[in-house]
Design a protein around this motif. Sequence first.
Motif, PDB file in Angstrom:
ATOM      1  N   ARG A 125       0.812  -1.212   0.000  1.00 30.75           N
ATOM      2  CA  ARG A 125       0.000   0.000   0.000  1.00 30.75           C
ATOM      3  C   ARG A 125       0.845   1.261   0.000  1.00 30.75           C
ATOM      4  O   ARG A 125       1.869   1.325   0.672  1.00 30.75           O
ATOM      5  CB  ARG A 125      -0.860   0.006   1.269  1.00 30.75           C
ATOM      6  N   ASP A 139      -0.019   5.374   0.750  1.00 30.27           N
ATOM      7  CA  ASP A 139      -1.104   6.249   1.208  1.00 30.27           C
ATOM      8  C   ASP A 139      -1.693   7.002   0.021  1.00 30.27           C
ATOM      9  O   ASP A 139      -1.013   7.208  -0.981  1.00 30.27           O
ATOM     10  CB  ASP A 139      -0.577   7.320   2.170  1.00 30.27           C
ATOM     11  N   CYS A 197      10.169   0.407  15.246  1.00 26.60           N
ATOM     12  CA  CYS A 197      10.355   0.004  13.851  1.00 26.60           C
ATOM     13  C   CYS A 197      11.663  -0.758  13.695  1.00 26.60           C
ATOM     14  O   CYS A 197      12.566  -0.617  14.513  1.00 26.60           O
ATOM     15  CB  CYS A 197      10.416   1.228  12.940  1.00 26.60           C
ATOM     16  N   LYS A 222       4.599  -0.731   7.866  1.00 22.85           N
ATOM     17  CA  LYS A 222       3.564  -0.380   8.850  1.00 22.85           C
ATOM     18  C   LYS A 222       2.746   0.788   8.304  1.00 22.85           C
ATOM     19  O   LYS A 222       3.235   1.552   7.476  1.00 22.85           O
ATOM     20  CB  LYS A 222       4.203   0.063  10.167  1.00 22.85           C
ATOM     21  N   TYR A 223       1.536   0.933   8.819  1.00 23.84           N
ATOM     22  CA  TYR A 223       0.635   2.005   8.402  1.00 23.84           C
ATOM     23  C   TYR A 223       1.333   3.367   8.517  1.00 23.84           C
ATOM     24  O   TYR A 223       1.862   3.699   9.584  1.00 23.84           O
ATOM     25  CB  TYR A 223      -0.621   1.931   9.284  1.00 23.84           C
ATOM     26  N   HIS A 224       1.383   4.112   7.424  1.00 23.69           N
ATOM     27  CA  HIS A 224       1.987   5.454   7.407  1.00 23.69           C
ATOM     28  C   HIS A 224       3.409   5.445   7.971  1.00 23.69           C
ATOM     29  O   HIS A 224       3.819   6.388   8.646  1.00 23.69           O
ATOM     30  CB  HIS A 224       1.148   6.443   8.234  1.00 23.69           C
ATOM     31  N   GLN A 225       4.130   4.367   7.696  1.00 19.72           N
ATOM     32  CA  GLN A 225       5.400   4.175   8.396  1.00 19.72           C
ATOM     33  C   GLN A 225       6.412   5.319   8.236  1.00 19.72           C
ATOM     34  O   GLN A 225       6.949   5.819   9.225  1.00 19.72           O
ATOM     35  CB  GLN A 225       6.053   2.869   7.934  1.00 19.72           C
ATOM     36  N   ARG A 284       5.230   8.470   9.859  1.00 22.00           N
ATOM     37  CA  ARG A 284       5.250   8.403  11.335  1.00 22.00           C
ATOM     38  C   ARG A 284       6.680   8.372  11.872  1.00 22.00           C
ATOM     39  O   ARG A 284       6.969   8.929  12.930  1.00 22.00           O
ATOM     40  CB  ARG A 284       4.441   7.196  11.823  1.00 22.00           C
TER      41      ARG A 284
END
Length: 250
Positions: free
Chosen positions: A104, A106, A164, A185-188, A191
């Motif tokens: 994915r 964003d 991370c 990871k989501y929005h790694q 973030r």
Amino acid sequence: MAEIRIDRIIAASGLASRREAASLIRQGAVTANGATVRSGSEKFDPETADIRVSGEPVGYREHRYIMMNKPAGYVSAVTDRRDPPVTDLLDARLRRLELFPAGRLDKETEGFILLTNDGDLAHRVISPKSGVEKVYYAEVEGVLNDTDIQALAEGAKLRDGTRCLPARLEIITPGTAFVAVREGKYHQVRRMLASRGKPVKYLKRVSIGSVVLDGALRSGEYRELTEEELSGLFSEEIADLAVFQIPKKR
Ligand code: URA
């Protein structure tokens, strides 16, 4: 390769749906090795048979692998209620093949997204276990420094406490950098950099494994991966971030 029903071969080429393939066969538009095919249940080896629809070779391939330069505003999905999915950018023939994004980005992130119908390969590209490195070009607020490099190399601690895996940061200018990560990871990346007090203003993925986004692809354009690129997706080489080109925004 094993023999497969001809209506399936045509459908898997993206030239027509299975139902349309049946109709093309009825119309006598389909030939195999020069002879008109009479029934969708006739079987052929798609790798060796010369199968044509209205004279056009079907170009069968079991799996397809597409490198796309994703624009901002598209979601990494095949359907979405609110936003256009990246698969909307594919032509009609590829859309019939039910490709999906392997991993994915964003909605606002641009750059290299891989679209495929090969579930095993997609899984391997995404899995942190396979350790495939993805490189991003980031523009941030604030000034990046050696402490950020060190913090990411040790494994950034996100604001929610998540740790991370070690990541590499190559500072280009005080506000721009390449970031190489081995997990998703989501929005790694956003973030990780936010945890350093350097929120991301612009993010573009520039490579997966040793495969670099083709600089000739304008935003929203795509092409098939070459055989060499396909194996390069799993390269364990550590990319030299210092030689990466700053991507064009377009
Ligand atoms: N990290 C992010 O924050 N966003 C992406 O789209 C990919 C990686």
